[in-house]
Design a protein around this motif. Structure first.
Motif, PDB file in Angstrom:
ATOM      1  N   ILE A   1       0.839  -1.190   0.000  1.00 30.34           N
ATOM      2  CA  ILE A   1       0.000   0.000   0.000  1.00 30.34           C
ATOM      3  C   ILE A   1       0.878   1.245   0.000  1.00 30.34           C
ATOM      4  N   LEU A   2       0.629   2.135  -0.952  1.00 32.39           N
ATOM      5  CA  LEU A   2       1.396   3.382  -1.049  1.00 32.39           C
ATOM      6  C   LEU A   2       0.711   4.511  -0.288  1.00 32.39           C
ATOM      7  N   SER A   3      -0.596   4.448  -0.184  1.00 35.75           N
ATOM      8  CA  SER A   3      -1.390   5.433   0.567  1.00 35.75           C
ATOM      9  C   SER A   3      -1.613   4.904   1.980  1.00 35.75           C
ATOM     10  N   THR A   4      -2.239   5.718   2.818  1.00 33.88           N
ATOM     11  CA  THR A   4      -2.530   5.273   4.185  1.00 33.88           C
ATOM     12  C   THR A   4      -3.709   6.056   4.761  1.00 33.88           C
ATOM     13  N   PHE A   5      -4.469   5.388   5.612  1.00 31.90           N
ATOM     14  CA  PHE A   5      -5.503   6.062   6.393  1.00 31.90           C
ATOM     15  C   PHE A   5      -4.982   6.468   7.771  1.00 31.90           C
ATOM     16  N   ALA A   6      -3.698   6.262   8.019  1.00 33.41           N
ATOM     17  CA  ALA A   6      -3.138   6.489   9.357  1.00 33.41           C
ATOM     18  C   ALA A   6      -3.304   7.936   9.820  1.00 33.41           C
ATOM     19  N   TYR A   7      -3.192   8.889   8.910  1.00 33.30           N
ATOM     20  CA  TYR A   7      -3.335  10.302   9.286  1.00 33.30           C
ATOM     21  C   TYR A   7      -4.781  10.623   9.668  1.00 33.30           C
ATOM     22  N   ILE A   8      -5.727   9.969   8.985  1.00 30.46           N
ATOM     23  CA  ILE A   8      -7.132  10.115   9.355  1.00 30.46           C
ATOM     24  C   ILE A   8      -7.357   9.550  10.753  1.00 30.46           C
ATOM     25  N   TYR A   9      -6.832   8.357  10.987  1.00 36.76           N
ATOM     26  CA  TYR A   9      -7.032   7.702  12.277  1.00 36.76           C
ATOM     27  C   TYR A   9      -6.371   8.485  13.407  1.00 36.76           C
ATOM     28  N   GLU A  10      -5.213   9.058  13.117  1.00 39.44           N
ATOM     29  CA  GLU A  10      -4.539   9.866  14.134  1.00 39.44           C
ATOM     30  C   GLU A  10      -5.416  11.063  14.517  1.00 39.44           C
ATOM     31  N   ALA A  11      -6.032  11.707  13.516  1.00 41.32           N
ATOM     32  CA  ALA A  11      -6.876  12.873  13.777  1.00 41.32           C
ATOM     33  C   ALA A  11      -8.143  12.495  14.532  1.00 41.32           C
ATOM     34  N   LEU A  12      -8.656  11.294  14.268  1.00 41.80           N
ATOM     35  CA  LEU A  12      -9.923  10.879  14.858  1.00 41.80           C
ATOM     36  C   LEU A  12      -9.742  10.035  16.117  1.00 41.80           C
ATOM     37  N   GLY A  13      -8.495   9.759  16.488  1.00 38.94           N
ATOM     38  CA  GLY A  13      -8.237   8.957  17.682  1.00 38.94           C
ATOM     39  C   GLY A  13      -8.591   7.492  17.523  1.00 38.94           C
ATOM     40  N   ILE A  14      -8.444   6.966  16.304  1.00 37.90           N
ATOM     41  CA  ILE A  14      -8.761   5.562  16.016  1.00 37.90           C
ATOM     42  C   ILE A  14      -7.487   4.727  16.037  1.00 37.90           C
ATOM     43  N   LYS A  15      -7.530   3.586  16.702  1.00 38.35           N
ATOM     44  CA  LYS A  15      -6.419   2.644  16.709  1.00 38.35           C
ATOM     45  C   LYS A  15      -6.683   1.568  15.666  1.00 38.35           C
ATOM     46  N   SER A  16      -5.702   1.292  14.814  1.00 39.96           N
ATOM     47  CA  SER A  16      -5.905   0.294  13.768  1.00 39.96           C
ATOM     48  C   SER A  16      -4.566  -0.272  13.298  1.00 39.96           C
ATOM     49  N   ASN A  17      -4.564  -1.570  13.042  1.00 41.99           N
ATOM     50  CA  ASN A  17      -3.392  -2.206  12.439  1.00 41.99           C
ATOM     51  C   ASN A  17      -3.748  -2.837  11.094  1.00 41.99           C
ATOM     52  N   GLU A  18      -4.842  -2.363  10.484  1.00 42.94           N
ATOM     53  CA  GLU A  18      -5.365  -2.988   9.268  1.00 42.94           C
ATOM     54  C   GLU A  18      -4.395  -2.940   8.089  1.00 42.94           C
ATOM     55  N   GLU A  19      -3.491  -1.962   8.081  1.00 37.68           N
ATOM     56  CA  GLU A  19      -2.587  -1.810   6.944  1.00 37.68           C
ATOM     57  C   GLU A  19      -1.250  -2.531   7.137  1.00 37.68           C
ATOM     58  N   ASP A  20      -0.989  -3.036   8.333  1.00 39.82           N
ATOM     59  CA  ASP A  20       0.341  -3.552   8.662  1.00 39.82           C
ATOM     60  C   ASP A  20       0.795  -4.659   7.720  1.00 39.82           C
ATOM     61  N   GLU A  21      -0.120  -5.556   7.355  1.00 36.63           N
ATOM     62  CA  GLU A  21       0.277  -6.699   6.529  1.00 36.63           C
ATOM     63  C   GLU A  21       0.654  -6.298   5.103  1.00 36.63           C
ATOM     64  N   PHE A  22       0.315  -5.054   4.731  1.00 39.60           N
ATOM     65  CA  PHE A  22       0.580  -4.587   3.365  1.00 39.60           C
ATOM     66  C   PHE A  22       1.735  -3.593   3.309  1.00 39.60           C
TER      67      PHE A  22
END
Length: 272
Positions: free
Chosen positions: A244-265
């Motif tokens: 994955i070249l893009s990420t939702f991590a910046y969205i999650y950081e702003a919204l206080g969401i914890k996620s590891n959904e992208e780690d495998e990619f």
């Protein structure tokens, strides 16, 4: 014809994609009741230019704005306007950036305040289907493998999969080969090889799969006026696997969401 990218070109595409990711992350805290999509569009254009990019959608095929902003029953290609967002809305924000002659292009559907449980579930399942599709984007598989995986997962939940709009290859042009439908048959279509880069983007409706187009020539909405969700990532095949070249991590950081959904990619760590 599919245009294969070198590792160096893929890294340039990652730069473009990450400007999109950071733009969506900036907007995440701005999406709230009372805000207009035109205001969000102006914030995005300024942010993209300040970070060394060019808004890729602005003027593309004569589109009038920097973001496609599609609330509620609008599927994609909504034009920003002065109508304020309301509590309970959802809004798909699709953003593109051109930098170093390469495009980044991805999307996220945001909740505006508290949304109805059935709509929240639609967003959850659609985002899950994105990653289910990405897992099938690997060397040796085919376009139909990705489409089938997304279609089966979302239709098993009773949702409608839009047929007329598809994901696409990405590179020096916004839209390259191959087309990436969110439906299909396993083992059919173009075979994936090392260095391919695509935008995978499920567009999933709460009700019917059927769509209509508004007279503005752009806005697509569901035929039954029920909600639609849209999530999109830019993905390359590196070492035979999806990266994955893009990420939702910046969205999650702003919204206080914890996620590891992208780690495998990710074959290399993402530094925020």
């Amino acid at each position: 014809m599919v245009k294969i990218k070198t590792l160096e070109e893929i890294e340039l595409m990652r730069e473009s994609a990450l400007i999109v990711s950071k733009t969506l992350g900036m907007l995440a805290s701005e999406v709230k009741p009372g805000v207009t999509t035109l205001h969000l569009d102006k914030l995005a254009e300024e942010y993209i230019r300040d970070h060394g990019g060019v808004p890729a959608f602005l003027g593309l095929y004569d589109f009038p704005n920097s973001l496609c902003m599609s609330p509620n029953a609008q599927v994609v290609h909504g034009i920003p306007n002065n109508t304020p967002l309301q509590e309970g809305d959802i809004i798909s924000i699709d953003c593109g950036v051109l930098k170093n002659e390469f495009y980044g292009d991805h999307a996220y559907t945001f909740e505006v305040g508290e949304v109805a449980p059935e709509v929240k579930k639609l967003l959850q399942v659609t985002k899950e289907s994105l990653y289910i599709g990405i897992r099938k984007f690997k060397a040796g598989n085919r376009v139909g493998d990705v489409g089938y995986a997304i279609q089966k997962y979302t239709e098993d939940h009773g949702y409608g999969v839009v047929r007329e709009l598809v994901g696409h290859g990405l590179g020096r042009k916004m839209h390259e080969d191959p087309e990436m439908p969110n439906y299909g048959k396993r083992g059919k279509g173009k075979k994936f090889v090392e260095g391919m880069v695509v935008a995978i983007e499920p567009m999933i409706n709460l009700g019917t799969q059927r769509i209509n187009q508004l007279q503005d020539g752009w806005t697509i909405l569901t035929a039954d006026n029920k909600a639609s969700a849209h999530f999109e990532h830019d993905v390359a095949i590196v070492n035979g696997k999806p990266e994955i070249l893009s990420t939702f991590a910046y969205i999650y950081e702003a919204l206080g969401i914890k996620s590891n959904e992208e780690d495998e990619f990710r074959q290399k760590a993402l530094v925020l």
